[in-house]
Design an enzyme around this catalytic site. Structure first.
Site, short mmCIF file in Angstrom:
data_model
loop_
_atom_site.label_atom_id
_atom_site.label_comp_id
_atom_site.label_asym_id
_atom_site.label_seq_id
_atom_site.Cartn_x
_atom_site.Cartn_y
_atom_site.Cartn_z
N THR A 1 38.05 20.22 35.76
CA THR A 1 39.39 19.83 35.32
C THR A 1 40.44 20.32 36.32
O THR A 1 41.38 19.61 36.67
CB THR A 1 39.67 20.47 33.93
OG1 THR A 1 38.53 20.24 33.09
CG2 THR A 1 40.91 19.93 33.29
N HIS A 48 29.48 14.57 36.11
CA HIS A 48 28.58 15.73 36.18
C HIS A 48 27.15 15.29 36.53
O HIS A 48 26.23 16.11 36.51
CB HIS A 48 28.52 16.45 34.83
CG HIS A 48 29.80 17.08 34.41
ND1 HIS A 48 30.54 17.90 35.22
CD2 HIS A 48 30.46 17.04 33.22
CE1 HIS A 48 31.61 18.33 34.55
NE2 HIS A 48 31.58 17.82 33.34
N LEU A 107 49.02 24.29 39.04
CA LEU A 107 47.56 24.48 38.89
C LEU A 107 47.18 25.87 38.39
O LEU A 107 45.99 26.16 38.23
CB LEU A 107 46.86 24.24 40.24
CG LEU A 107 46.93 22.80 40.78
CD1 LEU A 107 46.35 22.74 42.19
CD2 LEU A 107 46.17 21.83 39.86
N PHE A 142 46.37 28.94 35.94
CA PHE A 142 45.69 28.92 34.65
C PHE A 142 46.72 28.86 33.51
O PHE A 142 46.59 28.06 32.58
CB PHE A 142 44.80 30.16 34.51
CG PHE A 142 44.03 30.19 33.22
CD1 PHE A 142 42.97 29.33 33.01
CD2 PHE A 142 44.40 31.07 32.20
CE1 PHE A 142 42.26 29.33 31.80
CE2 PHE A 142 43.70 31.07 31.00
CZ PHE A 142 42.63 30.21 30.80
N GLU A 143 47.76 29.69 33.62
CA GLU A 143 48.76 29.76 32.55
C GLU A 143 49.44 28.40 32.35
O GLU A 143 49.62 27.95 31.23
CB GLU A 143 49.84 30.82 32.89
CG GLU A 143 49.34 32.26 32.92
CD GLU A 143 48.37 32.55 34.07
OE1 GLU A 143 48.47 31.87 35.13
OE2 GLU A 143 47.50 33.41 33.91
N MET A 176 48.27 25.41 33.27
CA MET A 176 47.34 24.37 32.79
C MET A 176 46.99 24.58 31.33
O MET A 176 46.76 23.63 30.59
CB MET A 176 46.09 24.32 33.68
CG MET A 176 46.41 23.60 35.00
SD MET A 176 45.03 23.19 36.06
CE MET A 176 43.89 22.29 35.05
N MET A 211 40.62 25.81 27.75
CA MET A 211 41.19 26.70 28.76
C MET A 211 41.02 28.12 28.21
O MET A 211 41.92 28.66 27.57
CB MET A 211 42.68 26.39 28.99
CG MET A 211 42.93 25.05 29.61
SD MET A 211 42.37 25.01 31.32
CE MET A 211 42.52 23.26 31.64
P1 A3P Z 1 36.10 29.51 31.22
O1 A3P Z 1 35.38 28.90 30.07
O2 A3P Z 1 35.29 30.54 31.94
O3 A3P Z 1 37.46 30.01 30.87
P2 A3P Z 1 35.33 22.47 33.61
O4 A3P Z 1 36.67 21.85 33.81
O5 A3P Z 1 34.37 22.20 34.71
O6 A3P Z 1 34.79 22.17 32.25
O7 A3P Z 1 35.53 24.05 33.69
C1 A3P Z 1 36.20 24.74 32.67
C2 A3P Z 1 36.40 26.16 33.14
O8 A3P Z 1 37.41 26.18 34.16
C3 A3P Z 1 36.89 27.05 32.02
O9 A3P Z 1 36.34 28.34 32.31
C4 A3P Z 1 38.40 26.99 32.22
O10 A3P Z 1 39.10 28.06 31.63
C5 A3P Z 1 38.46 27.06 33.74
N1 A3P Z 1 39.73 26.58 34.29
C6 A3P Z 1 40.33 25.39 34.09
N2 A3P Z 1 41.52 25.34 34.71
C7 A3P Z 1 41.67 26.52 35.34
C8 A3P Z 1 42.70 27.10 36.15
N3 A3P Z 1 43.82 26.44 36.43
N4 A3P Z 1 42.51 28.36 36.62
C9 A3P Z 1 41.37 29.03 36.34
N5 A3P Z 1 40.36 28.55 35.58
C10 A3P Z 1 40.52 27.31 35.07
#
Ligand code: A3P
Length: 302
Positions: free
Chosen positions: A46, A111, A228, A230-231, A233, A263
């Site tokens: 994502t 995937h 981008l 984490f907070e 998103m 997230m």
């Molecule tokens: P966690 O479950 O460890 O928190 P995908 O998109 O491949 O399904 O991956 C999801 C993982 O990416 C989750 O991990 C999610 O929190 C993390 N993730 C998504 N956006 C992120 C961001 N901007 N920064 C850090 N981690 C992120």
């Protein structure tokens, strides 16, 4: 084929439906200006989709906020995972069709393991961004994903056992990663890691922008990295899957403990909260077995 069986073992609910659609996926028309985001689940898909989509769409934050990422950057095989009735009820689009209908340049998520992807990927050669993540974090994140999206009520131990036995959907994490690791030097392939994105996002953004032939000013870089984070998103409903989860939360009442959001933590090493020392050892042995003589570096490009 053997690839399908390894990815979704017979008995797995998704197996029969996917098999019915596999040919449509294999024969999808690939476009040269596509950008393909390919990962094993829970590896930073994502996050990477959002980065790539914005880069190839002139940093159009307004559209990125307005239109859910699932529409802007469809998940190729999603509609092949459930039967037509469920798809209609849950309002899940025919995802292969969604990809076919998308305007160029398309940013497509899958995937699927390398051998099941559309054949034309290897002749048309669009840009491919692969993202890998420490498999212990993948296992822990996948466990939480299972609880959230599939109502899994088993233990983390049982889930990790299935992950090690390669009988979870998409099969073997290491086979998936290594197939792309082996083609990482192809000019249309970029191999990123979740860990590097965490450690130095601007560097990964810059490398990705170069790869996608995009130019960024320092202000544009700053804004994109903020978007981008984490907070940011987590708060952004276009990417956080909060709306789908709100529906699921309403339904799932029998899960033991708390269901974490999509997230969730976004950390490196967060697996320590879920994986016992015994399972950690098993995961280490599994990884050592898969990587013997391969030369894979987790911190690739650091
Ligand atoms: P966690 O479950 O460890 O928190 P995908 O998109 O491949 O399904 O991956 C999801 C993982 O990416 C989750 O991990 C999610 O929190 C993390 N993730 C998504 N956006 C992120 C961001 N901007 N920064 C850090 N981690 C992120």
């Amino acid at each position: 084929s053997d690839g399908v069986i390894r990815m979704w073992p017979p008995g797995c609910a998704m197996f029969a439906e996917y098999r019915n659609h596999a040919d449509r996926v294999r024969h999808l028309t690939v476009r040269k200006d596509d950008v393909w985001i390919l990962t094993y689940p829970k590896s930073g898909t994502t996050w990477t989709q959002e980065m790539a989509w914005l880069l190839i769409n002139n940093l159009d934050y307004e559209t990125a906020r307005k239109i859910p990422q699932t529409e802007r950057s469809p998940y190729l095989e999603l509609g092949c995972l459930v039967d037509e009735d469920t798809r209609r009820k849950a309002n899940i689009a025919d995802s292969v069709r969604a990809v076919e209908m998308l305007q160029s340049p398309r940013c497509i998520k899958s995937h699927l393991p390398l051998q099941l992807l559309p054949k034309q990927l290897w002749t048309v050669r669009p840009k491919i961004i692969y993202v890998a993540r420490d498999v212990k974090d993948v296992a822990a994140s996948y466990y939480h994903h299972y609880r959230l999206f599939f109502g899994y009520t088993g233990s983390c131990e049982d889930f990790v056992e299935a992950f090690l036995a390669e009988i979870v959907p998409y099969g073997s994490v290491w086979d998936h990663i290594l197939d792309f690791w082996n083609i990482r030097h192809e000019s249309n392939v970029m191999f990123n890691t979740f860990e590097e994105m965490k450690k130095d996002l601007p560097r990964v953004v810059q490398r990705t922008a170069d790869f996608l032939d995009c130019t960024l000013t320092s202000e544009q870089m700053k804004r994109l990295c903020e978007h981008l984070s984490f907070e940011s998103m987590k708060e952004n409903r276009s990417v956080s899957h909060e709306d789908e989860m709100a529906k699921l939360r309403g339904k799932e009442t029998n899960l033991v403990g708390k269901i974490e959001p999509f997230m969730r933590k976004g950390e490196v090493g967060g697996w320590k909260n879920d994986v016992t020392p015994q399972l950690e050892e098993r995961l280490n042995v599994y990884t050592e077995g898969k990587l013997a003589g391969v030369g894979y570096e987790l911190k690739y490009q650091e």
